[in-house]
Design a protein around this motif. Sequence first.
Motif, PDB file in Angstrom:
ATOM      1  N   GLU A  66       0.823  -1.213   0.000  1.00 26.47           N
ATOM      2  CA  GLU A  66       0.000   0.000   0.000  1.00 26.47           C
ATOM      3  C   GLU A  66       0.857   1.264   0.000  1.00 26.47           C
ATOM      4  O   GLU A  66       0.494   2.275  -0.584  1.00 26.47           O
ATOM      5  N   VAL A  67       2.000   1.203   0.670  1.00 24.71           N
ATOM      6  CA  VAL A  67       2.868   2.369   0.800  1.00 24.71           C
ATOM      7  C   VAL A  67       3.911   2.440  -0.314  1.00 24.71           C
ATOM      8  O   VAL A  67       4.161   3.505  -0.875  1.00 24.71           O
ATOM      9  N   ILE A 105      11.049   4.023  -1.017  1.00 26.35           N
ATOM     10  CA  ILE A 105      11.641   5.326  -1.326  1.00 26.35           C
ATOM     11  C   ILE A 105      11.180   6.335  -0.291  1.00 26.35           C
ATOM     12  O   ILE A 105       9.989   6.522  -0.078  1.00 26.35           O
ATOM     13  N   GLY A 106      12.157   6.956   0.358  1.00 22.70           N
ATOM     14  CA  GLY A 106      11.865   7.930   1.403  1.00 22.70           C
ATOM     15  C   GLY A 106      11.786   9.348   0.862  1.00 22.70           C
ATOM     16  O   GLY A 106      11.981   9.601  -0.321  1.00 22.70           O
ATOM     17  N   ALA A 153      16.606   5.545  -0.802  1.00 27.30           N
ATOM     18  CA  ALA A 153      15.766   4.356  -0.935  1.00 27.30           C
ATOM     19  C   ALA A 153      16.440   3.183  -0.237  1.00 27.30           C
ATOM     20  O   ALA A 153      17.658   3.167  -0.055  1.00 27.30           O
ATOM     21  N   TRP A 154      15.629   2.219   0.144  1.00 28.44           N
ATOM     22  CA  TRP A 154      16.097   0.951   0.697  1.00 28.44           C
ATOM     23  C   TRP A 154      15.528  -0.168  -0.160  1.00 28.44           C
ATOM     24  O   TRP A 154      14.348  -0.144  -0.508  1.00 28.44           O
ATOM     25  N   PHE A 155      16.368  -1.137  -0.495  1.00 21.78           N
ATOM     26  CA  PHE A 155      15.878  -2.377  -1.073  1.00 21.78           C
ATOM     27  C   PHE A 155      15.608  -3.293   0.114  1.00 21.78           C
ATOM     28  O   PHE A 155      16.513  -3.873   0.691  1.00 21.78           O
ATOM     29  N   ASP A 158      19.174   9.666  -4.602  1.00 19.10           N
ATOM     30  CA  ASP A 158      20.618   9.871  -4.549  1.00 19.10           C
ATOM     31  C   ASP A 158      21.394   8.651  -4.087  1.00 19.10           C
ATOM     32  O   ASP A 158      22.533   8.441  -4.499  1.00 19.10           O
ATOM     33  N   GLN A 159      20.790   7.865  -3.190  1.00 16.88           N
ATOM     34  CA  GLN A 159      21.485   6.680  -2.706  1.00 16.88           C
ATOM     35  C   GLN A 159      20.486   5.597  -2.325  1.00 16.88           C
ATOM     36  O   GLN A 159      19.374   5.886  -1.885  1.00 16.88           O
ATOM     37  N   VAL A 160      20.935   4.358  -2.509  1.00 24.08           N
ATOM     38  CA  VAL A 160      20.106   3.188  -2.218  1.00 24.08           C
ATOM     39  C   VAL A 160      20.871   2.317  -1.231  1.00 24.08           C
ATOM     40  O   VAL A 160      22.064   2.054  -1.422  1.00 24.08           O
TER      41      VAL A 160
END
Length: 179
Positions: free
Chosen positions: A69-70, A92-93, A98-100, A132-134
């Motif tokens: 949902e988010v 994605i913040g 972002a975080w995988f 910019d970064q993951v």
Amino acid sequence: MTTQTANDAYPGIHRTTPVEGTSLLAFGQPQVPLFRAASMGDLDAIQALEVAEFAHLAYPYFILRQLFEVHGPKWTVAENEGRVCGYVLAAIGETRTAWFMGFAVAGHCRGRGYGRALLESALERCRAERIDQVFVTVRPGNRAAYHLYKEVGFVWADHEVDYFGPDEPRDVLVRKLYH
């Protein structure tokens, strides 16, 4: 999908970049998987892969449902012969980070370059979002995962002894994206 000839001296060899909704092509032969945005209908397959790959650390279905949902529209799946064979769960913040949060490729699809292509496709989606970064976490000692992440540009950033609770250490890796 557009292909470019890698070198005129090698006819039929094409360099391609996986793009959402397209198949990976190499040496002029169509190969799967198809990379696309995840849909609600993919949750059962994603959860089954979670259980197969991560056992007791797998996300339960209800968590995947709420995460979808988010963040669901940012998730990438790899599809082989009409079935989900891999996924990247991207979160994605608001700070261009972002975080995988999850990544897996089905066992029968490993060793074919699917994992690398899937990660590259997910990174491209992040780049399109101006990230910019993951970040990603990996269990220390998981050499196959480290090698794959290194191939697509991730580097070590941190280590936490109890990242996922007691006796569940993780290294944190980061990939800087340039636009």
